[in-house]
Each structure stands twice: as C-alpha cells, then as structure tokens.
Design a protein around this motif. Structure first.
Motif, PDB file in Angstrom:
ATOM      1  N   LEU A 137       0.831  -1.212   0.000  1.00  0.00           N
ATOM      2  CA  LEU A 137       0.000   0.000   0.000  1.00  0.00           C
ATOM      3  C   LEU A 137       0.862   1.259   0.000  1.00  0.00           C
ATOM      4  CD1 LEU A 137      -2.765  -1.096   2.529  1.00  0.00           C
ATOM      5  CD2 LEU A 137      -2.993  -0.846   0.051  1.00  0.00           C
ATOM      6  N   GLU A 138       1.932   1.234   0.779  1.00  0.00           N
ATOM      7  CA  GLU A 138       2.841   2.389   0.847  1.00  0.00           C
ATOM      8  C   GLU A 138       3.531   2.619  -0.489  1.00  0.00           C
ATOM      9  OE1 GLU A 138       4.363   5.646   2.742  1.00  0.00           O
ATOM     10  OE2 GLU A 138       3.042   4.194   3.704  1.00  0.00           O
ATOM     11  N   MET A 139       3.942   1.539  -1.157  1.00  0.00           N
ATOM     12  CA  MET A 139       4.592   1.676  -2.466  1.00  0.00           C
ATOM     13  C   MET A 139       3.606   2.190  -3.511  1.00  0.00           C
ATOM     14  SD  MET A 139       7.663   1.023  -1.855  1.00  0.00           S
ATOM     15  CE  MET A 139       7.463   1.468  -0.140  1.00  0.00           C
ATOM     16  N   GLU A 140       2.350   1.807  -3.378  1.00  0.00           N
ATOM     17  CA  GLU A 140       1.332   2.305  -4.292  1.00  0.00           C
ATOM     18  C   GLU A 140       1.143   3.811  -4.116  1.00  0.00           C
ATOM     19  OE1 GLU A 140      -0.946   2.114  -7.474  1.00  0.00           O
ATOM     20  OE2 GLU A 140       0.080   0.365  -6.650  1.00  0.00           O
ATOM     21  N   VAL A 141       1.166   4.277  -2.879  1.00  0.00           N
ATOM     22  CA  VAL A 141       1.061   5.716  -2.611  1.00  0.00           C
ATOM     23  C   VAL A 141       2.254   6.446  -3.230  1.00  0.00           C
ATOM     24  CG1 VAL A 141       1.129   7.458  -0.785  1.00  0.00           C
ATOM     25  CG2 VAL A 141      -0.335   5.454  -0.537  1.00  0.00           C
ATOM     26  N   CYS A 142       3.455   5.895  -3.054  1.00  0.00           N
ATOM     27  CA  CYS A 142       4.654   6.513  -3.637  1.00  0.00           C
ATOM     28  C   CYS A 142       4.559   6.529  -5.157  1.00  0.00           C
ATOM     29  CB  CYS A 142       5.908   5.753  -3.197  1.00  0.00           C
ATOM     30  SG  CYS A 142       6.267   5.863  -1.439  1.00  0.00           S
ATOM     31  N   SER A 143       4.047   5.446  -5.714  1.00  0.00           N
ATOM     32  CA  SER A 143       3.909   5.348  -7.161  1.00  0.00           C
ATOM     33  C   SER A 143       2.917   6.378  -7.688  1.00  0.00           C
ATOM     34  CB  SER A 143       3.461   3.934  -7.533  1.00  0.00           C
ATOM     35  OG  SER A 143       3.249   3.822  -8.911  1.00  0.00           O
ATOM     36  N   ILE A 144       1.809   6.572  -6.984  1.00  0.00           N
ATOM     37  CA  ILE A 144       0.809   7.570  -7.404  1.00  0.00           C
ATOM     38  C   ILE A 144       1.414   8.965  -7.368  1.00  0.00           C
ATOM     39  CG2 ILE A 144      -1.346   8.679  -6.705  1.00  0.00           C
ATOM     40  CD1 ILE A 144      -2.309   5.859  -5.866  1.00  0.00           C
ATOM     41  N   HIS A 145       2.146   9.280  -6.301  1.00  0.00           N
ATOM     42  CA  HIS A 145       2.791  10.601  -6.205  1.00  0.00           C
ATOM     43  C   HIS A 145       3.791  10.799  -7.350  1.00  0.00           C
ATOM     44  CE1 HIS A 145       1.054  12.056  -2.499  1.00  0.00           C
ATOM     45  NE2 HIS A 145       1.327  10.894  -1.902  1.00  0.00           N
ATOM     46  N   PHE A 146       4.561   9.756  -7.643  1.00  0.00           N
ATOM     47  CA  PHE A 146       5.535   9.860  -8.731  1.00  0.00           C
ATOM     48  C   PHE A 146       4.830  10.076 -10.065  1.00  0.00           C
ATOM     49  CE2 PHE A 146       8.236   7.992 -12.036  1.00  0.00           C
ATOM     50  CZ  PHE A 146       9.369   8.771 -11.878  1.00  0.00           C
ATOM     51  N   ARG A 147       3.759   9.352 -10.306  1.00  0.00           N
ATOM     52  CA  ARG A 147       3.031   9.493 -11.573  1.00  0.00           C
ATOM     53  C   ARG A 147       2.432  10.891 -11.702  1.00  0.00           C
ATOM     54  NH1 ARG A 147       2.910   4.515 -13.920  1.00  0.00           N
ATOM     55  NH2 ARG A 147       3.238   2.759 -12.512  1.00  0.00           N
ATOM     56  N   LEU A 148       1.921  11.457 -10.606  1.00  0.00           N
ATOM     57  CA  LEU A 148       1.406  12.818 -10.640  1.00  0.00           C
ATOM     58  C   LEU A 148       2.523  13.824 -10.917  1.00  0.00           C
ATOM     59  CD1 LEU A 148      -1.139  12.730  -7.668  1.00  0.00           C
ATOM     60  CD2 LEU A 148      -1.667  12.830 -10.118  1.00  0.00           C
ATOM     61  N   ASP A 149       3.676  13.610 -10.285  1.00  0.00           N
ATOM     62  CA  ASP A 149       4.826  14.499 -10.526  1.00  0.00           C
ATOM     63  C   ASP A 149       5.302  14.406 -11.970  1.00  0.00           C
ATOM     64  OD1 ASP A 149       4.767  15.356  -7.910  1.00  0.00           O
ATOM     65  OD2 ASP A 149       6.399  14.045  -7.248  1.00  0.00           O
ATOM     66  N   MET A 150       5.351  13.188 -12.504  1.00  0.00           N
ATOM     67  CA  MET A 150       5.830  12.999 -13.880  1.00  0.00           C
ATOM     68  C   MET A 150       4.830  13.532 -14.904  1.00  0.00           C
ATOM     69  SD  MET A 150       8.873  11.879 -13.938  1.00  0.00           S
ATOM     70  CE  MET A 150       9.135  11.181 -15.555  1.00  0.00           C
ATOM     71  N   ALA A 151       3.549  13.625 -14.527  1.00  0.00           N
ATOM     72  CA  ALA A 151       2.549  14.177 -15.443  1.00  0.00           C
ATOM     73  C   ALA A 151       2.822  15.655 -15.709  1.00  0.00           C
ATOM     74  CB  ALA A 151       1.150  13.985 -14.870  1.00  0.00           C
ATOM     75  N   ARG A 152       3.502  16.326 -14.808  1.00  0.00           N
ATOM     76  CA  ARG A 152       3.845  17.739 -14.983  1.00  0.00           C
ATOM     77  C   ARG A 152       5.076  17.938 -15.862  1.00  0.00           C
ATOM     78  NH1 ARG A 152       4.083  18.212  -9.090  1.00  0.00           N
ATOM     79  NH2 ARG A 152       2.007  17.601  -8.437  1.00  0.00           N
ATOM     80  N   VAL A 153       5.815  16.854 -16.134  1.00  0.00           N
ATOM     81  CA  VAL A 153       7.032  16.942 -16.950  1.00  0.00           C
ATOM     82  C   VAL A 153       6.688  16.537 -18.381  1.00  0.00           C
ATOM     83  CG1 VAL A 153       9.382  16.069 -17.254  1.00  0.00           C
ATOM     84  CG2 VAL A 153       8.474  16.412 -14.958  1.00  0.00           C
ATOM     85  N   ASP A 154       7.138  17.320 -19.334  1.00  0.00           N
ATOM     86  CA  ASP A 154       6.907  16.999 -20.739  1.00  0.00           C
ATOM     87  C   ASP A 154       7.571  15.664 -21.071  1.00  0.00           C
ATOM     88  OD1 ASP A 154       6.393  17.044 -23.424  1.00  0.00           O
ATOM     89  OD2 ASP A 154       7.468  18.903 -23.838  1.00  0.00           O
ATOM     90  N   PRO A 155       6.851  14.723 -21.716  1.00  0.00           N
ATOM     91  CA  PRO A 155       7.417  13.395 -22.001  1.00  0.00           C
ATOM     92  C   PRO A 155       8.722  13.415 -22.797  1.00  0.00           C
ATOM     93  CG  PRO A 155       5.052  13.355 -22.332  1.00  0.00           C
ATOM     94  CD  PRO A 155       5.426  14.781 -22.075  1.00  0.00           C
TER      95      PRO A 155
END
Length: 174
Positions: free
Chosen positions: A61-79
């Motif tokens: 569950l903790e890794m899933e939370v970290c993964s969600i935060h990372f995905r949200l952060d990466m959504a702000r970066v141009d691919p």
C-alpha cells in the motif's frame, strides 16, 4: 658465593619500559572496549529494521502511494524530457525517498523485492525508451593502425638490443 654477588642488578630503564608496557596494555584495553558499541546499553539502535516486523501488505500500500505521487509528478514533466535526468531528478529522488522512508517506517529493509518490483515498474513505464543508440566501433585508418602496431614492436626490439649491447660492454665499465 657471598650475598653481594647474588643481588640482582636491574637497569633503571628496564623498570620504566615495563611501566610503559603495562600502561600501554591498559590504554589499549580501555580503547578497545570503548569502541565496541554493542557492550553499552545506552547506545541507540541503528536505523536497521528487524526483518520479522515487515508487514508486506502495508508495504504494498505504501509503495502504491509513492507510485501515485511519482506518476502525478511525472505528469507535470513533458514526455520529451523523461530521459533527461536534469529534468526528472527531483521527481525520481522524491519517489526513491518515499519508498525508502515507507519501507523503513514499516520495519522492512530497503530495497527489498517488493520495493524493487515497483521501481522496475516505474522504469518500465517511464524510462524504457531512454536507452542510447548502440555505439558502432570503427577501425582507425590504415596509416594510424600501422603506426600503432609498428611503434611498440620497434621499441621492444630497440630495448632488447640496448640490454644485449650493455651486457656485452659490462666489463669495460666495471
């Protein structure tokens, strides 16, 4: 034999050397016991968690939370910048710190197989196309290649000739 001849005569320096030896042994013993942190109960436990306290369900569950935060952060970066470490280092560092803090908080080692699976998933999703093109090695031009081969060969022959010549002339210089 008389009593005077049976007396043991000690050099004054022998007693001083013996005292220094004894003091050295005592100091060494005290220093060695002071360096051993396991003998003292007041020393804080290191940050190393115990393996039997790791709750893998909570860790997932903790890794899933970290993964969600990372995905949200990466959504702000141009691919197009995902492969440029200078653009994503903060996001990746936050993800890494999140996984480490979560694992240690739950009493798990970091990294462990569960954390590694999330890290591999992140790499697969975001960085799988970041490999550089394969470098194709090309032979140097023939002139350069010939010079690189011939120079050491001639240098070796010259050194052998010099050693033989000097060994024959040894009697002249002796």
């Amino acid at each position: 034999m008389n009593a005077k001849s049976c007396q043991i005569v000690m050099d004054k320096n022998v007693l001083v050397v013996f005292k220094l030896f004894v003091v050295g042994i005592l100091v060494n013993t005290l220093m060695a016991s002071g360096l051993s942190a396991t003998e003292h109960m007041y020393v804080l436990q290191s940050g190393r968690p115990q393996m039997d306290l790791c709750n893998e369900t909570d860790l997932l569950l903790e890794m899933e939370v970290c993964s969600i935060h990372f995905r949200l952060d990466m959504a702000r970066v141009d691919p197009q910048y995902w492969c440029n470490l200078t653009h994503i280092i903060r996001e990746y560092d936050n993800f890494s710190a999140c996984t480490e803090a979560g694992a240690i908080h739950l009493g798990c080692y970091w990294p462990n197989p569960l954390v590694e699976s999330y890290i591999i998933g992140i790499h697969r999703d975001y960085f799988s196309n970041c490999t550089l093109e394969r470098v194709v090695w090309v032979d140097p031009p023939d002139d350069t290649l010939a010079a690189l081969i011939v120079a050491p060969v001639f240098l070796t022959l010259a050194m052998i000739a010099l050693v033989v010549w000097r060994s024959k002339r040894g009697d002249v210089l002796a």
